[in-house]
Design an enzyme around this catalytic site. Structure first.
Site, PDB file in Angstrom:
ATOM      1  N   SER A 225       0.818  -1.199   0.000  1.00  0.00           N
ATOM      2  CA  SER A 225       0.000   0.000   0.000  1.00  0.00           C
ATOM      3  C   SER A 225       0.863   1.265   0.000  1.00  0.00           C
ATOM      4  O   SER A 225       1.642   1.481  -0.936  1.00  0.00           O
ATOM      5  CB  SER A 225      -0.963  -0.046   1.193  1.00  0.00           C
TER       6      SER A 225
ATOM      7  N   ASP B  50     -10.563  -3.662  -3.897  1.00  0.00           N
ATOM      8  CA  ASP B  50      -9.608  -2.673  -3.394  1.00  0.00           C
ATOM      9  C   ASP B  50      -9.672  -1.440  -4.285  1.00  0.00           C
ATOM     10  O   ASP B  50      -9.501  -1.554  -5.504  1.00  0.00           O
ATOM     11  CB  ASP B  50      -8.196  -3.277  -3.409  1.00  0.00           C
TER      12      ASP B  50
ATOM     13  N   HIS C 223      -8.087  -5.269   0.023  1.00  0.00           N
ATOM     14  CA  HIS C 223      -6.888  -4.603   0.507  1.00  0.00           C
ATOM     15  C   HIS C 223      -6.490  -5.224   1.852  1.00  0.00           C
ATOM     16  O   HIS C 223      -7.355  -5.583   2.651  1.00  0.00           O
ATOM     17  CB  HIS C 223      -7.183  -3.109   0.690  1.00  0.00           C
TER      18      HIS C 223
END
Length: 366
Positions: free
Chosen positions: A210, A305, A335
């Site tokens: 991320s 996501d 995610h």
């Protein structure tokens, strides 16, 4: 610039080790292999598979709320997706081994803004070992090297590499680009000092999840720009790679858990002095045209996501620039799934794919 309250203080690096490593929680049919990543048209949000849903249910049971409705202190202290995965793991009585057996050592990495907490994960064997410099996720606001313990353990075990999990200053106390400056400081320290930890400075890969994947990508870009030691590989797991919040995956997954569109807007509001700063090429990676000559990359995305589309777009841009890319999109997961290999089969598949690519890259530079 002080490290945020969720990061480990430089004066107290002997922190409690929180294991969020992971394995398969139930007898489920073998999951379908990941599909090559590609852009898709907006549709309604997909349903999580059974194993992913079990983690999301556990997260709800821990009373976790969307970031968008919380203050920063609340967001930093509430249960994380890693906590939910550990809950499922505990309830299913799944052993933390063999990942829990990976040796660790806490260190401090010097930077212009002060010492950066880091944890070194060392595999069994003689060495010198290849090295992975890893940056955790959390939108540059929440989480730390304790929260993201599962991935470094799994990478050390599977790629037979030393993994240095380096923390960085958090927003809003330290605004952009403090985190990128810290990431570069961690990389230069690793190149210059990893031999003291039985690591091979000629075989260093960068990795992240991320926000941390964005940092890893930027380290590779900065190394190229500065004409210094290049990483041998990039592992980019659902990277922040753009500033467009109207992509197909943002439209599909606006209300997804554990990360939705409003949550990303919340992170942006705390990290940047103004939204205009998200156009910076360090954030809007998909807008860059200087990607030639970068190291090979594994780009992993999740179907459910908001960041899926930009991760896939960055993989496509890398490919177009002649970079060798293995882009994998995993359906039915969200995610944060990557660190859940103990309880989500597709996470284990993704970790195995990442380790295979790392091992291949390390073998090429012996």
């Amino acid at each position: 610039m002080p490290i945020s309250r969720t990061s480990i203080g430089a004066a107290s690096l002997a922190v409690l080790l929180l294991s969020s490593s992971a394995s398969v929680w139930a007898q489920q049919p073998a999951p379908a292999p990941a599909q090559p990543a590609q852009q898709t048209q907006p549709t309604e949000q997909a349903k999580p598979d059974a194993q992913m849903q079990a983690v999301l249910d556990a997260l709800k049971g821990l009373d976790a709320k969307p970031f968008s409705g919380l203050t920063v202190p609340q967001a930093r202290t509430q249960a994380s997706a890693a906590d939910a995965a550990r809950t499922v793991q505990r309830d299913k009585k799944i052993s933390p081994m063999p990942e829990a057996g990976v040796a660790t050592k806490d260190i401090a990495i010097p930077s212009a803004g002060g010492a950066l907490p880091a944890r070194v994960y060392v595999p069994e064997g003689k060495g010198p070992f290849p090295v992975v410099l890893y940056f955790h996720g959390g939108g540059w606001v929440v989480a730390d090297i304790n929260t993201y313990d599962a991935t470094p353990r799994a990478l050390a075990l599977g790629s037979k590499a030393i993994v240095v999990s380096a923390d960085y200053h958090h927003a809003p106390e330290s605004k952009f680009p403090a985190q990128h400056d810290d990431a570069w400081a961690a990389y230069t320290w690793t190149v210059e000092n990893i031999h003291t930890l039985n690591g091979d400075a000629k075989r260093i890969a960068v990795a992240g999840e991320s926000a941390g994947a964005n940092l890893a990508a930027n380290v590779a870009l900065m190394a190229k720009e500065k004409k210094t030691t290049m990483p041998v590989h990039q592992l980019l797991v659902y990277p922040i790679a753009g500033n467009d919040m109207n992509t197909p995956s943002y439209q599909e997954n606006a209300n997804a858990a554990p990360l939705g569109k409003a949550d990303m807007e919340w992170f942006v509001s705390h990290v940047f002095a103004s939204k205009d700063e998200t156009a910076d090429p360090r954030i809007n990676l998909v807008g860059r045209n200087d990607l030639e000559g970068l190291p090979s990359a594994t780009v992993i995305t999740a179907q459910i996501d908001p960041l899926r589309s930009e991760g896939q777009a960055y993989a496509d841009k890398l490919k177009a620039a002649g970079v060798m890319v293995n882009a994998l999109n995993y359906e039915g997961v969200t995610h944060e799934f990557f660190g859940m290999a103990k309880v989500v089969n597709k996470a284990k598949d993704a970790v195995d794919a990442a380790n295979a690519d790392l091992t291949k890259a390390f073998s090429k530079t012996k």
